[in-house]
Scaffold this active site. Structure first.
Site, short mmCIF file in Angstrom:
data_model
loop_
_atom_site.label_atom_id
_atom_site.label_comp_id
_atom_site.label_asym_id
_atom_site.label_seq_id
_atom_site.Cartn_x
_atom_site.Cartn_y
_atom_site.Cartn_z
N ASP A 1 0.66 -1.19 -0.37
CA ASP A 1 0.31 -0.26 0.39
C ASP A 1 0.70 1.71 0.08
O ASP A 1 0.18 1.95 -0.30
CB ASP A 1 -0.60 -0.31 1.31
CG ASP A 1 -2.18 -0.69 1.00
OD1 ASP A 1 -2.04 -1.74 0.31
OD2 ASP A 1 -2.67 -1.35 1.61
N MET B 1 -5.90 -2.48 -5.51
CA MET B 1 -5.73 -2.59 -3.46
C MET B 1 -5.22 -1.21 -2.89
O MET B 1 -4.54 -0.29 -3.71
CB MET B 1 -5.26 -3.17 -3.60
CG MET B 1 -5.77 -4.69 -3.48
SD MET B 1 -5.13 -5.81 -2.77
CE MET B 1 -6.19 -7.28 -2.06
N GLY B 2 -6.29 -0.99 -1.58
CA GLY B 2 -5.36 0.03 -0.88
C GLY B 2 -6.82 0.49 0.69
O GLY B 2 -7.37 1.35 -0.36
N GLY C 1 -1.85 6.79 -17.16
CA GLY C 1 -2.69 7.80 -18.44
C GLY C 1 -3.70 7.68 -18.23
O GLY C 1 -4.74 7.72 -18.86
N ALA C 2 -4.24 6.96 -16.89
CA ALA C 2 -5.65 7.56 -16.22
C ALA C 2 -6.21 8.45 -16.84
O ALA C 2 -5.86 9.56 -16.48
CB ALA C 2 -6.10 6.60 -15.33
O1 F6P Z 1 -1.52 -5.51 2.54
C1 F6P Z 1 -2.64 -4.75 1.93
C2 F6P Z 1 -3.47 -4.59 1.38
O2 F6P Z 1 -3.03 -5.33 0.37
C3 F6P Z 1 -4.52 -3.79 1.24
O3 F6P Z 1 -4.08 -3.02 -0.17
C4 F6P Z 1 -6.00 -4.60 1.09
O4 F6P Z 1 -7.40 -3.55 0.97
C5 F6P Z 1 -6.13 -6.17 2.64
O5 F6P Z 1 -3.89 -5.51 2.20
C6 F6P Z 1 -6.73 -6.85 2.02
O6 F6P Z 1 -6.38 -7.88 3.15
P1 F6P Z 1 -6.79 -8.99 3.23
O7 F6P Z 1 -6.55 -9.70 2.20
O8 F6P Z 1 -6.11 -9.64 4.70
O9 F6P Z 1 -8.33 -9.36 3.42
#
Ligand code: F6P
Length: 327
Positions: free
Chosen positions: A133, A175-176, A191-192
Site C-alpha cells: 500500500d 487495492m489500498g 495515463g488514466a
Molecule cells: O496488504 C494491504 C492490503 O492488500 C490492502 O491493500 C487491502 O485492502 C488489504 O490488504 C486486504 O487484506 P486481506 O487480504 O488480508 O483482507
C-alpha cells in the site's frame, strides 16, 4: 541508552504479505549470521509468536527465495495483539527463548504492536516497512509497492487495449484499504483519465464532464482508476450511478489480490535487501525502537514513532500530474 548485548534476534512478517518480503527476510537472516548472531524465524506474525511458532534459521533457510513473492515465514493479522495480556505472553515467549530483539516486517499496524512490546516490556524492536500500500508515515517507500504497481499497471494496459477497441469506459479498482497510493501511481503510469481517491466523495459531475470532454477531443475510451477504499467492490456502485444519472455506461474490473503476488521487481528486491541489513546493524548499535525507511531514495534509520500513522504523503502530491495530463 542502555547497552544491551544482542546475541539473538527473531524476524517476522506481519499483516498483508507483499512481494519483496522474502528478500528482506533473507537479508536479515544472512546479515545476522554474518554478525555471529543466532537468528529465529517467527511464523505467521504476532499470531505465530503467541503460538510459539518459532524456529532457528540458517543461511540455507533463505536460499532461493529472493525471486519469490509472498513470505516464507507466512503472515497473519492478529487483532488479539491489541490486548496487553497477549503482548505479555509474547514478551514472555521471547524471553524464554533468549531472543534479544525482534525485526518486524509489516505495515503501520504491525509497527504499533512492535512499539507496544518495546514500551511495555523493554524488547528491542526494529520495523521494516512491508506492504503493497505504500501508506506508512516517515517513509517514501514500502516493500512490495513497486511490484504491486507494476502488476496493476500491466493489467490496466491490457484493459486499455480492449477498451479502445470497443469504445468503452472502464472503472478499474486497485487495492489500498484507507489509502490511495497504488491508485495514484497506477493512474499516472497508465495515463488514466480519472483517479478516484479512497476517502473522497465521488464527484460524478466531474467524471461525466471529463469523459464527455475526451469524446469531444476524439477519445473513444476512458480509464478510471478507483482506490478500493474501505470496501472492495465500490466501483460497481459508482458504475451504477454513472449509468443511471449520467448516461455513461462502463465496465468494472476489480484487480484484487493479484496485486499482492508475483516476483518482486528490482527496486523491491534492492531496497528490501538493503533495509534488512540496515535493520540488523541498527540493533547491534543498540537502537531499541526504530524503523528502517527510505527518504529521497536513501535508506535511513529513524525512531519507530515516526512511522506509526497511515499516510499517502509519498504519492498524494502527484495527483495534479494526472489531472494536467489526462485532458
Ligand atoms: O496488504 C494491504 C492490503 O492488500 C490492502 O491493500 C487491502 O485492502 C488489504 O490488504 C486486504 O487484506 P486481506 O487480504 O488480508 O483482507
Amino acid at each position: 541508552m542502555s547497552e544491551k548485548l544482542i546475541r539473538s534476534i527473531a524476524v517476522m512478517t506481519s499483516g498483508g504479505d507483499s512481494p519483496g518480503m522474502n528478500c528482506a527476510i533473507r537479508s536479515v537472516v544472512r546479515a545476522a549470521i554474518g554478525e555471529r548472531l543466532k537468528v529465529y524465524g517467527i511464523k505467521r506474525g504476532y499470531q505465530g509468536l503467541i503460538n510459539n511458532e518459532i524456529y532457528e534459521m540458517n543461511a540455507s533457510s533463505v536460499g532461493s527465495i529472493i525471486h519469490h513473492g509472498g513470505t516464507v515465514l507466512y503472515t497473519s493479522r492478529c487483532p488479539e495483539f491489541k490486548e496487553k495480556q497477549t503482548r505479555e505472553k509474547a514478551a514472555q515467549i521471547l524471553e524464554d527463548r533468549d531472543i534479544d530483539a525482534l525485526v518486524v516486517i509489516g505495515g503501520d499496524g504491525s509497527f504499533k504492536g512492535a512499539k507496544a512490546l518495546h514500551d511495555e516490556f523493554g524488547i528491542s524492536v526494529i520495523g521494516i516497512p512491508g506492504t503493497i500500500d505504500n501508506d506508512i508515515s516517515g517513509t517514501d517507500y514500502t516493500i512490495g509497492f513497486d511490484t504491486a504497481v507494476q502488476t496493476a499497471m500491466e493489467a490496466v494496459d491490457k484493459i486499455r487495449d480492449t477498451a479502445q477497441s470497443s469504445d468503452r469506459t472502464f472503472l478499474i479498482e486497485v487495492m489500498g484499504a484507507r489509502t490511495s497510493s497504488i491508485a495514484l501511481k497506477v493512474g499516472i503510469c497508465s495515463g488514466a483519465e480519472n483517479i478516484l481517491l479512497n476517502n473522497e466523495k465521488v464527484n460524478y459531475e466531474k467524471i461525466s464532464s471529463d469523459v464527455r470532454r475526451g469524446i469531444r477531443r476524439g477519445k473513444n475510451s476512458s480509464i478510471i482508476i478507483v482506490a478500493e477504499g474501505e470496501s472492495p467492490g465500490r466501483s460497481y456502485q459508482i458504475a451504477k450511478v454513472l449509468e443511471e444519472k449520467h448516461e455513461i455506461s462502463s465496465k468494472v474490473c476489480v484487480l484484487g489480490h493479484i496485486q499482492r503476488g508475483g516476483s518482486p521487481t528490482p527496486d523491491d528486491r534492492f531496497f528490501a535487501s538493503v533495509m534488512g541489513k540496515e535493520a540488523v546493524g541498527a540493533l547491534l548499535q543498540n537502537l531499541e525502537c526504530h524503523a528502517v525507511v527510505v527518504r529521497d531514495a536513501k535508506v535511513h534509520v529513524v525512531p519507530l514513532d515516526e512511522c506509526m500513522q497511515k499516510s499517502d504523503h509519498a504519492m498524494i502530491n502527484y495527483l495534479g500530474v494526472s489531472e494536467t495530463l489526462s485532458i
